[in-house]
Design a protein around this motif. Structure first.
Motif, PDB file in Angstrom:
ATOM      1  N   THR A   1       1.391 -35.614 -10.382  1.00 39.52           N
ATOM      2  CA  THR A   1       0.148 -36.196 -10.891  1.00 39.52           C
ATOM      3  C   THR A   1      -0.482 -35.313 -11.968  1.00 39.52           C
ATOM      4  O   THR A   1      -1.181 -35.811 -12.870  1.00 39.52           O
ATOM      5  CB  THR A   1      -0.827 -36.434  -9.726  1.00 39.52           C
ATOM      6  OG1 THR A   1      -0.161 -37.230  -8.730  1.00 39.52           O
ATOM      7  CG2 THR A   1      -2.075 -37.151 -10.186  1.00 39.52           C
ATOM      8  N   PHE A   2      -0.219 -34.008 -11.902  1.00 36.76           N
ATOM      9  CA  PHE A   2      -0.719 -33.076 -12.921  1.00 36.76           C
ATOM     10  C   PHE A   2       0.363 -32.751 -13.958  1.00 36.76           C
ATOM     11  O   PHE A   2       0.143 -31.924 -14.837  1.00 36.76           O
ATOM     12  CB  PHE A   2      -1.180 -31.775 -12.263  1.00 36.76           C
ATOM     13  CG  PHE A   2      -2.278 -31.955 -11.246  1.00 36.76           C
ATOM     14  CD1 PHE A   2      -3.612 -31.933 -11.629  1.00 36.76           C
ATOM     15  CD2 PHE A   2      -1.983 -32.157  -9.900  1.00 36.76           C
ATOM     16  CE1 PHE A   2      -4.626 -32.087 -10.690  1.00 36.76           C
ATOM     17  CE2 PHE A   2      -2.993 -32.317  -8.962  1.00 36.76           C
ATOM     18  CZ  PHE A   2      -4.315 -32.287  -9.362  1.00 36.76           C
ATOM     19  N   CYS A   3       1.533 -33.391 -13.830  1.00 39.68           N
ATOM     20  CA  CYS A   3       2.674 -33.115 -14.715  1.00 39.68           C
ATOM     21  C   CYS A   3       2.966 -31.617 -14.802  1.00 39.68           C
ATOM     22  O   CYS A   3       3.193 -31.062 -15.888  1.00 39.68           O
ATOM     23  CB  CYS A   3       2.441 -33.703 -16.111  1.00 39.68           C
ATOM     24  SG  CYS A   3       2.599 -35.500 -16.179  1.00 39.68           S
ATOM     25  N   GLY A   4       2.958 -30.969 -13.662  1.00 42.52           N
ATOM     26  CA  GLY A   4       3.286 -29.558 -13.615  1.00 42.52           C
ATOM     27  C   GLY A   4       2.315 -28.655 -14.340  1.00 42.52           C
ATOM     28  O   GLY A   4       2.636 -27.505 -14.656  1.00 42.52           O
ATOM     29  N   GLY A   5       1.110 -29.150 -14.619  1.00 40.26           N
ATOM     30  CA  GLY A   5       0.109 -28.389 -15.357  1.00 40.26           C
ATOM     31  C   GLY A   5       0.004 -28.796 -16.808  1.00 40.26           C
ATOM     32  O   GLY A   5      -0.900 -28.333 -17.531  1.00 40.26           O
ATOM     33  N   LEU A   6       0.884 -29.672 -17.278  1.00 41.76           N
ATOM     34  CA  LEU A   6       0.833 -30.127 -18.666  1.00 41.76           C
ATOM     35  C   LEU A   6      -0.394 -30.996 -18.932  1.00 41.76           C
ATOM     36  O   LEU A   6      -0.915 -31.017 -20.066  1.00 41.76           O
ATOM     37  CB  LEU A   6       2.118 -30.890 -19.019  1.00 41.76           C
ATOM     38  CG  LEU A   6       3.379 -30.010 -19.102  1.00 41.76           C
ATOM     39  CD1 LEU A   6       4.631 -30.871 -19.057  1.00 41.76           C
ATOM     40  CD2 LEU A   6       3.367 -29.157 -20.363  1.00 41.76           C
ATOM     41  N   LEU A   7      -0.880 -31.696 -17.902  1.00 44.19           N
ATOM     42  CA  LEU A   7      -2.110 -32.486 -18.042  1.00 44.19           C
ATOM     43  C   LEU A   7      -3.307 -31.562 -17.848  1.00 44.19           C
ATOM     44  O   LEU A   7      -3.979 -31.563 -16.822  1.00 44.19           O
ATOM     45  CB  LEU A   7      -2.127 -33.634 -17.023  1.00 44.19           C
ATOM     46  CG  LEU A   7      -1.325 -34.872 -17.421  1.00 44.19           C
ATOM     47  CD1 LEU A   7      -1.144 -35.819 -16.243  1.00 44.19           C
ATOM     48  CD2 LEU A   7      -2.001 -35.597 -18.584  1.00 44.19           C
ATOM     49  N   SER A   8      -3.573 -30.757 -18.865  1.00 44.61           N
ATOM     50  CA  SER A   8      -4.659 -29.777 -18.792  1.00 44.61           C
ATOM     51  C   SER A   8      -5.084 -29.375 -20.201  1.00 44.61           C
ATOM     52  O   SER A   8      -4.373 -29.633 -21.182  1.00 44.61           O
ATOM     53  CB  SER A   8      -4.225 -28.532 -18.012  1.00 44.61           C
ATOM     54  OG  SER A   8      -3.241 -27.809 -18.737  1.00 44.61           O
ATOM     55  N   GLU A   9      -6.227 -28.733 -20.280  1.00 41.76           N
ATOM     56  CA  GLU A   9      -6.744 -28.255 -21.567  1.00 41.76           C
ATOM     57  C   GLU A   9      -5.802 -27.255 -22.225  1.00 41.76           C
ATOM     58  O   GLU A   9      -5.808 -27.123 -23.463  1.00 41.76           O
ATOM     59  CB  GLU A   9      -8.121 -27.596 -21.359  1.00 41.76           C
ATOM     60  CG  GLU A   9      -9.272 -28.547 -21.196  1.00 41.76           C
ATOM     61  CD  GLU A   9      -9.380 -29.150 -19.803  1.00 41.76           C
ATOM     62  OE1 GLU A   9     -10.272 -29.985 -19.572  1.00 41.76           O
ATOM     63  OE2 GLU A   9      -8.557 -28.771 -18.933  1.00 41.76           O
TER      64      GLU A   9
ATOM     65  N   GLU B   1      -2.391 -37.568 -27.760  1.00 43.05           N
ATOM     66  CA  GLU B   1      -3.428 -38.606 -27.791  1.00 43.05           C
ATOM     67  C   GLU B   1      -4.006 -38.821 -26.391  1.00 43.05           C
ATOM     68  O   GLU B   1      -5.218 -39.023 -26.228  1.00 43.05           O
ATOM     69  CB  GLU B   1      -2.866 -39.913 -28.356  1.00 43.05           C
ATOM     70  CG  GLU B   1      -2.502 -39.854 -29.823  1.00 43.05           C
ATOM     71  CD  GLU B   1      -2.093 -41.207 -30.357  1.00 43.05           C
ATOM     72  OE1 GLU B   1      -2.741 -42.213 -29.983  1.00 43.05           O
ATOM     73  OE2 GLU B   1      -1.112 -41.275 -31.129  1.00 43.05           O
ATOM     74  N   LEU B   2      -3.141 -38.781 -25.397  1.00 40.90           N
ATOM     75  CA  LEU B   2      -3.612 -38.926 -24.021  1.00 40.90           C
ATOM     76  C   LEU B   2      -4.507 -37.760 -23.636  1.00 40.90           C
ATOM     77  O   LEU B   2      -5.585 -37.954 -23.051  1.00 40.90           O
ATOM     78  CB  LEU B   2      -2.420 -39.026 -23.066  1.00 40.90           C
ATOM     79  CG  LEU B   2      -2.754 -39.104 -21.573  1.00 40.90           C
ATOM     80  CD1 LEU B   2      -3.628 -40.316 -21.267  1.00 40.90           C
ATOM     81  CD2 LEU B   2      -1.474 -39.144 -20.733  1.00 40.90           C
ATOM     82  N   LEU B   3      -4.095 -36.539 -23.959  1.00 43.02           N
ATOM     83  CA  LEU B   3      -4.924 -35.374 -23.641  1.00 43.02           C
ATOM     84  C   LEU B   3      -6.277 -35.451 -24.343  1.00 43.02           C
ATOM     85  O   LEU B   3      -7.311 -35.107 -23.754  1.00 43.02           O
ATOM     86  CB  LEU B   3      -4.199 -34.082 -24.044  1.00 43.02           C
ATOM     87  CG  LEU B   3      -2.997 -33.665 -23.201  1.00 43.02           C
ATOM     88  CD1 LEU B   3      -2.391 -32.376 -23.753  1.00 43.02           C
ATOM     89  CD2 LEU B   3      -3.368 -33.490 -21.734  1.00 43.02           C
ATOM     90  N   THR B   4      -6.290 -35.901 -25.583  1.00 48.94           N
ATOM     91  CA  THR B   4      -7.552 -36.031 -26.326  1.00 48.94           C
ATOM     92  C   THR B   4      -8.467 -37.038 -25.655  1.00 48.94           C
ATOM     93  O   THR B   4      -9.679 -36.804 -25.499  1.00 48.94           O
ATOM     94  CB  THR B   4      -7.266 -36.445 -27.780  1.00 48.94           C
ATOM     95  OG1 THR B   4      -6.467 -35.436 -28.409  1.00 48.94           O
ATOM     96  CG2 THR B   4      -8.561 -36.607 -28.559  1.00 48.94           C
ATOM     97  N   CYS B   5      -7.894 -38.156 -25.231  1.00 49.74           N
ATOM     98  CA  CYS B   5      -8.676 -39.171 -24.528  1.00 49.74           C
ATOM     99  C   CYS B   5      -9.220 -38.622 -23.213  1.00 49.74           C
ATOM    100  O   CYS B   5     -10.402 -38.795 -22.890  1.00 49.74           O
ATOM    101  CB  CYS B   5      -7.808 -40.402 -24.274  1.00 49.74           C
ATOM    102  SG  CYS B   5      -8.569 -41.660 -23.224  1.00 49.74           S
ATOM    103  N   LEU B   6      -8.371 -37.944 -22.464  1.00 46.55           N
ATOM    104  CA  LEU B   6      -8.796 -37.400 -21.173  1.00 46.55           C
ATOM    105  C   LEU B   6      -9.875 -36.339 -21.348  1.00 46.55           C
ATOM    106  O   LEU B   6     -10.796 -36.245 -20.527  1.00 46.55           O
ATOM    107  CB  LEU B   6      -7.596 -36.804 -20.432  1.00 46.55           C
ATOM    108  CG  LEU B   6      -6.515 -37.790 -19.987  1.00 46.55           C
ATOM    109  CD1 LEU B   6      -5.342 -37.044 -19.362  1.00 46.55           C
ATOM    110  CD2 LEU B   6      -7.067 -38.821 -19.015  1.00 46.55           C
TER     111      LEU B   6
END
Length: 339
Positions: A207-215, A251-256
């Motif tokens: 769910t966190f993509c191994g930490g890739l879904l982060s600032e 783009e996803l990170l920017t949106c999040l």
């Protein structure tokens, strides 16, 4: 105040923390783990309200860590402290004969390593659907549940078709553990609707993509090689590549980040909150690098986040532009099996 959102009933007699501590990262593929530091870290997770552990027979010393953790709590706080722990293991056998003796011997190994009389949740995985002896294994596991060696029976990485076969064979299943994230939304297509209709929960990983879904990765060049220095980073970077690539991921990170700022939260909070809000999802597994690093305080903020329809619409406007992973890879868990 309970910072972890309060207990969630995954069964009538089993409550969990909706953020589970995942112990894949002690398996050896994420660097060395110091046992003493790991044990101290487990106590800190427990005291912070993160009381539910996800592990497996093949996650290196994970089951042994649970056993030592239980013994330490008993020594320092008394046996009554053990009532607050939920430890969910997995059995991942090689296909082969699934006699009662084979099944029970493997369950007994987990019981000894974890120092328990009864496993809270046994999550069963099977590699080859063409070998239907998985139904024999599950039948014996059901008998061991009735004999009080297992409290509840669950699955990991089963697809919708075979989950349905299992249930139709009269085997009671509490949950199925699957990959589910803003990058991999495959469970939303078939798995989650079927589970919701049949009273089965989902526990989600990746769910966190191994930490890739982060600032940390927002606005950064595409990582590769030595920058992907853990098994998790490698695995979920490949998933991002399959889904839409680094440019779309940015783009996803920017949106999040925009949604996170609105809620005084983090990108990881928003990513996990979105999945926690999906139908049939009971909990999200957050990898715990015991004794190395932790994100307990940040992760707990997910329970203060409430996404509105505008938030979800903005996120889905980006995720909807990714490739159809159900068509590309197959249903939940198909990436682990021959096609």
């Amino acid at each position: 105040m309970d910072i972890t959102g309060g207990p969630f009933p995954i069964a009538d007699d089993l409550n969990i923390c909706r953020l589970l501590n995942g112990l894949w990262q002690v398996s050896g593929a994420h660097g060395r783990i110091d046992p003493t530091a790991a044990l101290n870290s487990m106590v800190e997770y427990h005291d912070a309200g993160f009381t539910t552990w996800d592990l497996a027979d093949h996650y290196g010393p994970a089951e042994d860590f649970i056993g030592e953790f239980r013994r330490r709590l008993t020594e320092e706080r008394g046996a009554e402290a053990l009532a607050d722990i939920q430890a969910f293991t997995k059995w991942v056998p090689r296909p082969g004969p699934m006699t009662r003796e084979v099944v029970e011997n493997n369950v007994d190994i987990s019981l000894r390593r974890m120092d328990v009389d009864c496993l809270d949740l046994m999550q069963f995985h099977w590699w080859e659907y063409g070998d239907e002896r998985y139904l024999e294994a599950l039948g014996h596991l059901s008998d061991l549940r009735d004999a009080c060696k297992i409290r509840h029976l669950a699955l990991t990485n089963f697809d919708t078709e075979h989950l349905q076969v299992i249930v139709e064979n009269g085997i009671r299943i509490v949950s199925n553990q699957v990959q589910y994230s803003l990058v991999d939304m495959r469970p939303a297509s078939q798995m989650a609707p079927w589970c919701q209709a049949n009273g089965i929960h989902l526990l989600t990983y990746g769910t966190f993509c191994g930490g890739l879904l982060s600032e940390r990765y927002l606005g950064q060049p595409e990582p590769g090689g030595m920058a992907l220095d853990t098994a998790s980073l490698n695995k979920y970077k490949q998933m991002i590549n399959a889904w839409g690539g680094w440019e779309l991921f940015q783009e996803l990170l920017t949106c999040l980040k925009s949604v996170a700022d609105k809620h005084d939260a983090s990108i990881a909070n928003v990513a996990s909150r979105y999945i926690l809000d999906r139908p049939a999802v009971a909990g999200v597994i957050a990898g715990a690098r015991l004794g190395v690093s932790h994100h307990r305080e940040d992760n707990a903020r997910v329970f203060d986040v409430s996404l509105d329809r505008d938030d979800e619409g903005a996120i889905e406007a980006v995720t909807g532009r990714g490739r159809d992973l159900l068509a590309l890879i197959g249903d939940c868990g198909d990436e682990y099996r021959r096609r």
